[in-house]
Scaffold this motif. Structure first.
Motif, PDB file in Angstrom:
ATOM      1  N   ASN A  76       0.825  -1.339  -0.006  1.00  0.00           N
ATOM      2  CA  ASN A  76      -0.065   0.131   0.108  1.00  0.00           C
ATOM      3  C   ASN A  76       0.895   1.156   0.009  1.00  0.00           C
ATOM      4  O   ASN A  76       0.489   2.226  -0.835  1.00  0.00           O
ATOM      5  CB  ASN A  76      -0.849  -0.106   1.263  1.00  0.00           C
ATOM      6  N   HIS A 110       2.438   2.008  -3.240  1.00  0.00           N
ATOM      7  CA  HIS A 110       1.395   2.386  -4.076  1.00  0.00           C
ATOM      8  C   HIS A 110       1.400   4.040  -3.755  1.00  0.00           C
ATOM      9  O   HIS A 110       1.238   4.719  -4.872  1.00  0.00           O
ATOM     10  CB  HIS A 110       0.127   1.613  -3.998  1.00  0.00           C
ATOM     11  N   TRP A 111       1.324   3.974  -2.641  1.00  0.00           N
ATOM     12  CA  TRP A 111       1.377   5.499  -2.479  1.00  0.00           C
ATOM     13  C   TRP A 111       2.440   6.417  -2.881  1.00  0.00           C
ATOM     14  O   TRP A 111       2.309   7.613  -3.526  1.00  0.00           O
ATOM     15  CB  TRP A 111       1.139   5.749  -0.840  1.00  0.00           C
ATOM     16  N   THR A 116       2.065   6.706  -6.889  1.00  0.00           N
ATOM     17  CA  THR A 116       0.858   7.316  -7.383  1.00  0.00           C
ATOM     18  C   THR A 116       0.531   8.748  -6.726  1.00  0.00           C
ATOM     19  O   THR A 116       0.029   9.512  -7.561  1.00  0.00           O
ATOM     20  CB  THR A 116      -0.249   6.489  -7.429  1.00  0.00           C
ATOM     21  N   GLY A 117       1.086   8.894  -5.493  1.00  0.00           N
ATOM     22  CA  GLY A 117       0.785   9.988  -4.740  1.00  0.00           C
ATOM     23  C   GLY A 117      -0.505   9.905  -4.174  1.00  0.00           C
ATOM     24  O   GLY A 117      -1.087  10.933  -3.438  1.00  0.00           O
ATOM     25  N   GLU A 118      -1.260   8.715  -4.330  1.00  0.00           N
ATOM     26  CA  GLU A 118      -2.402   8.543  -3.582  1.00  0.00           C
ATOM     27  C   GLU A 118      -2.232   7.979  -2.272  1.00  0.00           C
ATOM     28  O   GLU A 118      -1.798   6.797  -2.141  1.00  0.00           O
ATOM     29  CB  GLU A 118      -3.359   7.434  -4.471  1.00  0.00           C
ATOM     30  N   PRO A 119      -2.799   8.694  -1.363  1.00  0.00           N
ATOM     31  CA  PRO A 119      -2.743   8.263   0.095  1.00  0.00           C
ATOM     32  C   PRO A 119      -3.286   6.874   0.374  1.00  0.00           C
ATOM     33  O   PRO A 119      -4.439   6.781  -0.011  1.00  0.00           O
ATOM     34  CB  PRO A 119      -3.210   9.413   0.932  1.00  0.00           C
ATOM     35  N   THR A 120      -2.454   5.809   0.728  1.00  0.00           N
ATOM     36  CA  THR A 120      -3.034   4.713   0.836  1.00  0.00           C
ATOM     37  C   THR A 120      -2.292   3.931   2.042  1.00  0.00           C
ATOM     38  O   THR A 120      -1.244   3.461   2.173  1.00  0.00           O
ATOM     39  CB  THR A 120      -2.520   3.682  -0.427  1.00  0.00           C
ATOM     40  N   GLN A 133      10.040   8.607  -7.059  1.00  0.00           N
ATOM     41  CA  GLN A 133       9.122   7.934  -6.252  1.00  0.00           C
ATOM     42  C   GLN A 133       9.814   7.248  -4.934  1.00  0.00           C
ATOM     43  O   GLN A 133       8.925   7.286  -3.913  1.00  0.00           O
ATOM     44  CB  GLN A 133       8.346   6.724  -7.005  1.00  0.00           C
TER      45      GLN A 133
END
Length: 233
Positions: free
Chosen positions: A57, A60-61, A64-68, A114
């Motif tokens: 997770n 992935h964060w 993508t920059g998506e908080p997970t 990243q």
């Protein structure tokens, strides 16, 4: 010692290989107690497999920059471990292998930018993604020992043990505890704390086991038992 990013990735590979090999047991073997109070080996394997999924997770964060978050909640984390502990041995060890492979593949795909992305751990620490291999190496290496199949700290690389002792001493320095002067061939740590410092001299695996709460520790020069330490994590 000053650990590097490449060191941590190497240790994560070594620890993963050791743990997967050590956990390759049938139901009888995995249902036996681990070295952690209240947990069977199945609980421990489920914990490590879930940790890999949780670190995915964070990968992935970073990608993508998506908080997970690592886990939806502490309750969800514990429920996952209990569910995993009820799996047949083949299914559980399959999860352990797949989750480790997915984590490795995810980390391999991160580019330089990243890796510098900030993520938040389950403890609420904000860290760059470059910290993830160290988090994983610590998890798999120490828990390979906690499976209680005969693996010891002597089976791990000395440079990992020194880095782990650095980490543990830094954490223990922030909590109440005894003052210690710890010495192993070529390395040593001074831990500030309560009372006069107690000097403990031993090999590096013995000191690591003591600092991480996996053994009582060596005796002092006058045969006094090592001071009892509180929880590390």
């Amino acid at each position: 010692m000053a650990r590097t990013f490449d060191d941590a990735r190497r240790w994560a590979r070594i620890g993963t290989e050791l743990l997967v090999k050590t956990a390759d047991l049938d139901d009888g073997g995995l249902n036996a107690p681990s070295a952690l109070p209240g947990w069977s080996r199945k609980h421990l394997v489920a914990h490590v497999a879930a940790n890999a999924d949780a670190l995915c997770n964070l990968v992935h964060w970073a990608a993508t920059g998506e908080p997970t978050p690592m886990y939806a909640s502490p309750e969800e984390r514990l429920e996952g471990i209990e569910k995993g502990a009820r799996l047949p041995a083949a299914d559980l060890t399959g999860w352990l292998r797949r989750s480790a492979e997915n984590l490795t593949a995810g980390m391999d795909a991160l580019d330089d930018d990243q890796w510098l992305a900030k993520v938040v751990t389950a403890q609420g620490r904000t860290v760059p993604a470059t910290e993830l291999p160290w988090m994983r190496s610590r998890e798999v290496c120490v828990h390979a020992i906690d499976l209680a199949t005969g693996v010891t700290f002597a089976d791990l690389p000395d440079d990992f043990l020194a880095a782990l002792c650095d980490d543990v001493v830094a954490k223990r320095a922030k909590a109440p505890g005894p003052a210690l002067n710890l010495r192993a061939p070529g390395v040593g740590w001074d831990l500030s704390g309560e009372g006069e410092p107690v000097e403990l001299v031993a090999d590096l695996p013995t000191l690591t086991a003591y600092l991480t709460g996996r053994a009582d520790g060596p005796t002092t020069a006058d045969a006094t038992p090592a001071p009892t330490l509180g929880a590390w994590l």
